[in-house]
Structures are given as structure tokens and as C-alpha cells.
Design a protein around this motif. Structure first.
Motif: not given
Lengths: 121, 121
Positions: A92-99
Motif C-alpha cells: 500500500a502506498y501514499s499518493v506521493k509514493e505512487l508517483t
């Protein structure tokens, strides 16, 4: 994403966003928050699925391969062929981590976890 | 979509939607209303660009190949490598038409008009 015969092939991203997602047992597990796209190819990177109510962790999202989303007209949402345990153990990731890292770290780890054939080469 | 070095590879569809679009001369020609996705492949079908203020025709949209959108940080929007004349002569569709016939009629005619290499085979 798979679809039943007779449905159209095209779907606007805005219509995908907000749609409920169910696990293989038909239990609601969250909804599609966004669709991540690749800038320099023609590919859909993954669907960003929010599982907040399911995992109890706010602001964390799963990177779910587009090809695993199967629209179920009865449920009125997408079904993914994953068990509750598989989803609980998924990265699971934060939006920041996803980009970050071009989104590729999240993409690669998620496709490996869900055991989905990479669309990239 | 092309991008300058150093930018991330991943972009959420929700961030693409609403972004302004400019022609090759840097003139504003509309904005991205939606991104059409293929259900049974991993492909981005085209960007749905609204040119209402430009063409003076309400509720009509252009199907613009994803690969032609080039983000310009100075303009804060996407630049497409098309002239005003080329855009004026481009096929325009209602949202209904864009999704009918699996969106393929609109896609095929638009790629041909803009002389963009098909991403499909």
C-alpha cells in the motif's frame, strides 16, 4: 479490465473513478480513486484503489493492474480476482509514493504481489 | 504524451482532466475533458479535448492521440503539434459518438486526420 459481450470497448476515466471495487467473494473493499497513466507510452499504469475502510489505514492506496478489473453489472462495480488475505498483504502506498520513482516501484511490486503478467517489456 | 527529462513518468488521470491545451502556435484551443480508456487492453484510447470556445460548437469534442500531448511548463498546459487549420478541419464528436462503435470509429478517423501512427495493430 474484462467486459461482457455487447458492452462498449471505450470508457472515460472520469466514469471509472469513484466506482466500487469488490473482492473475489463479492465483498466491498473500496473504490477507484484514480487511474495512473504513463506519460511516455500509451499504457494505463494501474488503477489507484482506496481501501481505507477495509484496511483501516487512511491515505494508503493499492496499485491494481487494469487487466484485473472485471465489471459486474449485478454488483455495479469492479470485481478483482483476489482474496481478502491477498489484498490485506498487498503493498500500500501514499499518493506521493505512487508517483515517485516514476510510479514504477509501486507498479512492479504490486504486479508481482498480485501475480499479474507485466504489460511492459 | 512526451515529457521533459526529470519529470515523473506517472500521471493520475484526474490531474490530466481540466488541463488547458494549446496549438502549435501557442494559442489556447480548449481543455482536456476526459481520457478514454480501452476496457480489454492496457491502452489509452485518446484524450477527449473540448474545443467549444474555439470552434463555437457546443458539446463537440476531438479525439486527440495521447502521444501528441506535450506538456509545456511555461504555458502550464499541453501543446499539440497541429495548426489552427488542421484542428478546425478535425473530426468532432459528441460524447455519445465517442463511445459508440467501441469508440473505434472516432479513434480511427482522428488518428488518420492528425496523421498519427496507430498504437493498435
Amino acid at each position: 479490465m474484462t467486459t461482457v459481450t455487447g458492452h462498449t470497448e471505450a470508457i472515460p476515466a472520469s466514469r471509472v473513478i469513484g466506482t466500487n471495487v469488490y473482492n473475489a467473494a463479492g465483498e466491498s473493499i473500496g473504490s477507484i480513486e484514480d487511474v495512473m497513466l504513463e506519460k511516455t507510452s500509451n499504457d494505463i499504469m494501474f488503477a489507484v484503489v482506496g481501501f481505507g475502510g477495509f484496511l483501516g489505514i487512511g491515505e494508503k492506496y493499492h496499485a491494481v493492474p487494469w487487466s484485473t478489473l472485471d465489471y459486474d453489472t449485478r454488483l455495479g462495480g469492479y470485481v478483482v480476482p483476489f482474496s481478502t488475505d491477498q489484498l490485506k498483504a498487498a503493498p500500500a502506498y501514499s499518493v506521493k509514493e505512487l508517483t515517485e520513482d516514476d510510479g514504477r516501484a509501486a507498479r512492479d511490486a504490486s504486479f508481482a504481489h498480485y501475480q499479474v503478467e507485466p504489460y511492459w517489456h
